[in-house]
Motif scaffolding. Structure first.
Motif, PDB file in Angstrom:
ATOM      1  N   THR A 169       0.810  -1.221   0.000  1.00 12.58           N
ATOM      2  CA  THR A 169       0.000   0.000   0.000  1.00 12.58           C
ATOM      3  C   THR A 169       0.843   1.270   0.000  1.00 12.58           C
ATOM      4  O   THR A 169       0.319   2.363  -0.240  1.00 12.58           O
ATOM      5  N   ALA A 170       2.163   1.153   0.253  1.00 12.08           N
ATOM      6  CA  ALA A 170       3.035   2.335   0.290  1.00 12.08           C
ATOM      7  C   ALA A 170       3.690   2.623  -1.060  1.00 12.08           C
ATOM      8  O   ALA A 170       4.458   3.582  -1.170  1.00 12.08           O
ATOM      9  N   ILE A 171       3.396   1.808  -2.073  1.00 14.51           N
ATOM     10  CA  ILE A 171       4.010   1.998  -3.381  1.00 14.51           C
ATOM     11  C   ILE A 171       3.715   3.386  -3.944  1.00 14.51           C
ATOM     12  O   ILE A 171       4.591   4.037  -4.531  1.00 14.51           O
ATOM     13  N   PRO A 197      -3.231   8.061   9.298  1.00 13.12           N
ATOM     14  CA  PRO A 197      -4.051   6.864   9.550  1.00 13.12           C
ATOM     15  C   PRO A 197      -4.925   6.548   8.351  1.00 13.12           C
ATOM     16  O   PRO A 197      -5.443   7.440   7.686  1.00 13.12           O
ATOM     17  N   ARG A 198      -5.094   5.272   8.082  1.00 13.69           N
ATOM     18  CA  ARG A 198      -5.930   4.804   6.981  1.00 13.69           C
ATOM     19  C   ARG A 198      -6.793   3.636   7.469  1.00 13.69           C
ATOM     20  O   ARG A 198      -6.506   3.004   8.470  1.00 13.69           O
ATOM     21  N   GLN A 199      -7.857   3.368   6.728  1.00 11.58           N
ATOM     22  CA  GLN A 199      -8.716   2.235   7.042  1.00 11.58           C
ATOM     23  C   GLN A 199      -8.743   1.300   5.841  1.00 11.58           C
ATOM     24  O   GLN A 199      -9.087   1.696   4.731  1.00 11.58           O
ATOM     25  N   GLY A 200      -8.353   0.046   6.059  1.00 12.58           N
ATOM     26  CA  GLY A 200      -8.333  -0.918   4.973  1.00 12.58           C
ATOM     27  C   GLY A 200      -9.238  -2.092   5.260  1.00 12.58           C
ATOM     28  O   GLY A 200      -9.906  -2.142   6.310  1.00 12.58           O
ATOM     29  N   PRO A 201      -9.296  -3.054   4.347  1.00 16.38           N
ATOM     30  CA  PRO A 201     -10.151  -4.237   4.523  1.00 16.38           C
ATOM     31  C   PRO A 201      -9.826  -5.011   5.791  1.00 16.38           C
ATOM     32  O   PRO A 201     -10.711  -5.651   6.377  1.00 16.38           O
ATOM     33  N   ARG A 202      -8.570  -4.958   6.227  1.00 16.90           N
ATOM     34  CA  ARG A 202      -8.152  -5.699   7.419  1.00 16.90           C
ATOM     35  C   ARG A 202      -8.093  -4.837   8.669  1.00 16.90           C
ATOM     36  O   ARG A 202      -7.619  -5.274   9.716  1.00 16.90           O
TER      37      ARG A 202
END
Length: 231
Positions: A169-171, A197-202
């Protein structure tokens, strides 16, 4: 790693005790002293030096689990966690790495993202392990072979060299840094690393952010000097 002071004291006690019991010092017997032995050793070469990783702490990072850091902080082993870090990129690489999904054992590695060594090995562009696939639920599945942008940087915050990696995700953040470096050149630009901060599927995680900053020219020269000494 700090030396074991207790152990060192014990060694000195043993040396003094030996002399006190009448044992002749090594220099008197014609044997080389401890200093002579070290004096004859070769100098430290780049192969003997370890460049630490500059990492962004997440919820499962060991330092976070132990309570020594918080998610979103930047970490270099042996230093205090930092909310932001100023670095000068001095070298750039594109890597690929394939690991066993269960054991995490390294199976194949490419130092230039062009040619892999291991299993399956060969030309990376033609390898199915680097391609996205369709999952059984219709969702896209990320490539099994992990691609990364990697930089050797001089951290002005830590006053040391470090390895900075952008993957998964940091690409996208890595591409932001790539663009800035392409415009100014390696060793000619400094950036501030922070995290959002981010919100992902996990669940929640932190994503790195990169912002170019102006620094004293002496910092850029120090970065180049440190890098030149390490290669």
């Amino acid at each position: 790693m700090m030396p074991d002071e207790t152990k060192g004291t014990g060694m000195m006690d043993d040396m003094l005790a030996d002399e006190g019991e009448g044992t002749a010092p090594l220099a008197r017997t014609g044997q080389p002293t401890g200093l002579d032995l070290y004096r004859n050793q070769s100098e430290i070469s780049p192969e003997d030096v370890y460049i630490p990783n500059l990492r962004l702490a997440q919820g499962l990072t060991p330092e976070v689990q132990s309570g020594d850091a918080r998610p979103g902080q930047w970490l270099i082993t042996g230093f205090e966690p930092q909310a932001e870090v100023v670095v000068v990129p001095v070298a750039f690489f594109k890597r690929r790495e394939l690991r066993d999904a269960d054991t995490r054992e390294g199976l194949c590695y490419s130092a230039d993202s062009l040619t892999g060594f291991g299993a399956p090995g060969g030309e990376c562009a033609k390898c199915p392990m680097q391609e996205w696939a369709d999952g059984p639920d219709g969702k896209r599945v990320a490539p099994a072979c992990n691609f990364s942008y990697e930089y050797i940087v001089y951290s002005d915050t830590h006053q040391c060299m470090a390895l900075l990696k952008f993957q998964k995700t940091a690409i996208k953040t890595g591409k932001v840094l790539n663009t800035a470096v392409a415009q100014s050149g390696l060793g000619n630009i400094a950036v501030r690393l922070k995290a959002d901060p981010r919100q992902g599927p996990r669940g929640a995680f932190f994503s790195p952010t990169v912002v170019p900053v102006k620094v004293d020219g002496a910092i850029l020269e120090e970065a180049k000097r440190r890098f030149a000494e390490s290669v």
